[in-house]
Design a protein around this motif. Structure first.
Motif, short mmCIF file in Angstrom:
data_model
loop_
_atom_site.label_atom_id
_atom_site.label_comp_id
_atom_site.label_asym_id
_atom_site.label_seq_id
_atom_site.Cartn_x
_atom_site.Cartn_y
_atom_site.Cartn_z
N ILE A 140 0.88 -1.18 0.00
CA ILE A 140 0.00 0.00 0.00
C ILE A 140 0.91 1.22 0.00
CG2 ILE A 140 -1.94 1.19 1.08
CD1 ILE A 140 -2.43 -1.26 2.80
N LEU A 141 0.68 2.10 -0.96
CA LEU A 141 1.47 3.34 -1.08
C LEU A 141 0.62 4.48 -0.53
CD1 LEU A 141 4.04 4.73 -2.40
CD2 LEU A 141 2.62 5.04 -4.43
N PHE A 142 1.10 5.16 0.51
CA PHE A 142 0.36 6.29 1.10
C PHE A 142 1.04 7.59 0.67
CE2 PHE A 142 -0.97 2.91 4.06
CZ PHE A 142 -2.33 3.20 4.20
N VAL A 143 0.27 8.48 0.04
CA VAL A 143 0.84 9.70 -0.54
C VAL A 143 0.23 10.91 0.16
CG1 VAL A 143 1.19 10.99 -2.67
CG2 VAL A 143 1.20 8.50 -2.71
N HIS A 144 1.11 11.70 0.75
CA HIS A 144 0.66 12.78 1.64
C HIS A 144 0.09 13.99 0.88
CE1 HIS A 144 4.22 15.40 0.90
NE2 HIS A 144 4.97 14.31 0.97
N GLY A 145 -0.57 14.84 1.66
CA GLY A 145 -1.13 16.08 1.12
C GLY A 145 -0.12 17.22 1.20
N PHE A 146 -0.60 18.39 0.82
CA PHE A 146 0.21 19.61 0.71
C PHE A 146 0.05 20.46 1.96
CE2 PHE A 146 -0.14 24.17 -0.17
CZ PHE A 146 1.05 24.45 -0.80
N PRO A 147 1.08 21.04 2.50
CA PRO A 147 2.50 20.85 2.25
C PRO A 147 3.08 20.07 3.43
CG PRO A 147 2.12 23.03 3.21
CD PRO A 147 0.84 22.23 3.38
N LEU A 148 2.83 18.76 3.41
CA LEU A 148 3.07 17.92 4.58
C LEU A 148 4.17 16.92 4.27
CD1 LEU A 148 -0.70 17.47 5.55
CD2 LEU A 148 0.90 19.23 6.33
N ASN A 149 4.18 15.80 4.97
CA ASN A 149 5.17 14.75 4.70
C ASN A 149 4.58 13.41 5.14
OD1 ASN A 149 5.97 14.19 7.53
ND2 ASN A 149 6.71 16.29 7.44
N HIS A 150 5.36 12.34 5.01
CA HIS A 150 4.82 10.99 5.23
C HIS A 150 4.24 10.81 6.62
CE1 HIS A 150 8.61 10.39 7.38
NE2 HIS A 150 7.98 9.41 7.99
N SER A 151 4.69 11.63 7.60
CA SER A 151 4.27 11.34 8.98
C SER A 151 2.80 11.62 9.22
CB SER A 151 5.19 12.02 10.01
OG SER A 151 5.23 13.38 9.77
N MET A 152 2.12 12.29 8.27
CA MET A 152 0.66 12.44 8.44
C MET A 152 -0.03 11.07 8.43
SD MET A 152 -1.27 13.36 4.90
CE MET A 152 -2.60 12.32 5.48
N TRP A 153 0.65 10.04 7.90
CA TRP A 153 0.04 8.70 7.80
C TRP A 153 0.45 7.79 8.95
CZ3 TRP A 153 -3.74 8.51 4.44
CH2 TRP A 153 -3.68 9.22 3.24
N ARG A 201 0.83 21.64 12.00
CA ARG A 201 1.44 22.97 11.90
C ARG A 201 2.97 22.83 11.79
NH1 ARG A 201 0.81 28.37 12.40
NH2 ARG A 201 2.70 29.30 13.22
N GLN A 202 3.50 21.92 12.57
CA GLN A 202 4.95 21.69 12.55
C GLN A 202 5.39 21.21 11.16
OE1 GLN A 202 7.37 22.04 14.63
NE2 GLN A 202 8.92 20.50 14.21
N MET A 203 4.58 20.31 10.55
CA MET A 203 4.94 19.82 9.20
C MET A 203 4.93 20.97 8.20
SD MET A 203 2.99 16.21 8.53
CE MET A 203 2.05 15.69 9.93
N VAL A 204 3.91 21.84 8.30
CA VAL A 204 3.83 22.97 7.35
C VAL A 204 5.02 23.89 7.57
CG1 VAL A 204 2.48 24.96 6.60
CG2 VAL A 204 1.29 22.87 7.31
N MET A 205 5.29 24.21 8.84
CA MET A 205 6.31 25.22 9.14
C MET A 205 7.72 24.74 8.83
SD MET A 205 4.82 27.94 9.92
CE MET A 205 6.24 28.86 10.47
N THR A 206 7.92 23.41 8.79
CA THR A 206 9.27 22.92 8.48
C THR A 206 9.39 22.51 7.01
OG1 THR A 206 8.63 20.72 9.26
CG2 THR A 206 9.77 22.13 10.84
N SER A 207 8.33 22.73 6.21
CA SER A 207 8.43 22.40 4.77
C SER A 207 9.31 23.42 4.06
CB SER A 207 7.04 22.41 4.13
OG SER A 207 6.35 21.23 4.44
N ASN A 208 10.01 22.95 3.08
CA ASN A 208 10.90 23.79 2.27
C ASN A 208 10.06 24.77 1.44
OD1 ASN A 208 12.63 24.81 0.37
ND2 ASN A 208 13.45 22.82 -0.28
#
Ligand code: MLT
Length: 264
Positions: free
Chosen positions: A23-36, A173-180
């Protein structure tokens, strides 16, 4: 296990856990894999779960000026090759991950057994929404992720109904704030030109689960139900007391729906 994998000169950070069908889990914007995280924990008991950070996000490099949904989809196909994934997979994408899912299904149909799209849209942006994204791309490059957090955070969650909510909101919020910022701008530019796939949905020949938080303010349930009805072999699931981030907000309810669909 978090792995760093080189694919065509880009180093991808990928959570790769468990054994079995993929199963491939693909994150939303502007996040990363840890949302899953909740889905990785649940499904790695029975499946090989692969949850990458998309190009430019999280621990993955390779940000460009603009990244189309097609490019993200092709990146994922090449990543599956690099991870030696052979058989057909189940693709599960949230929001921008759903826009990528449509492109993956169009371009790499033979790699798929089932499709799951969560809290996403089939329509393209309106001209106003696309213009706003281009403006926001420039703002983010000047000012960093804060304006994106400010614009998005109020729309992401249903009314908070459990003790876990503050921690979930803080983690997003942390994922958004640390996104490039370069990756955020690139994805905004890519989403602004993404195609409308509504007319293609009646030809989608895969079992498809369309899942939506009942209070999703970005991809509303009525809109998601309407496009689900266009897909011949589809099922629509509404998650109570959840908004746009349903898999994080109501992990147990979402996991139960996912498991029933995956194992059917
Ligand atoms: C997402 O969660 O990926 C975004 O809401 C997608 C978008 O901005 O359209």
């Amino acid at each position: 296990m978090l792995r760093d994998i080189q694919v065509n000169g880009v180093q991808f950070r990928v959570a790769d856990e468990g054994l079995g069908p993929v199963i491939l889990f693909v994150h939303g914007f502007p996040l990363n894999h840890s949302m899953w995280q909740a889905q990785i924990e649940e499904f790695s008991r029975t499946h090989r779960v692969i949850a990458p950070d998309l190009r430019g996000f999280g621990g993955t490099d390779g940000a460009l000026y603009s990244v189309s949904m097609e490019q993200f989809a092709d990146d994922l196909a090449e990543l599956l090759d690099a991870l030696a994934v052979e058989g057909p997979i189940i693709f599960c994408g949230l929001s921008m991950g759903g826009y990528i899912a449509w492109q993956f299904a169009q371009r790499h149909r033979n790699r798929l057994s089932k499709l799951i799209v969560c809290d996403t849209r089939a329509a393209a942006d309106s001209p106003e929404a696309a213009a706003n994204r281009l403006k926001m791309a420039d703002i983010v490059l000047r000012e960093g992720p804060e304006p994106v957090a400010w614009a998005m955070m109020p729309k992401l969650f249903a009314q908070c109904s459990s003790d876990r909510c503050p921690a979930i909101i803080a983690s997003v919020r942390q994922m958004v704030m640390t996104s490039n910022p370069v990756a955020i701008a690139a994805a905004h530019r890519g989403m602004a030109v993404r195609p409308d796939v509504t007319g293609w949905l009646p030809t989608l020949d895969l079992p498809t689960l369309v899942l939506c938080g009942e209070h999703d303010a970005i991809s509303p349930a009525s809109e998601m139900k309407s496009f689900a009805e266009l897909i011949p072999d589809s099922e629509f699931a509404l998650i109570a007391e959840a908004g746009h981030m349903a898999p994080m907000e109501q992990p147990q309810a979402v996991n139960a729906v996912l498991r029933r669909f995956i194992e059917a």
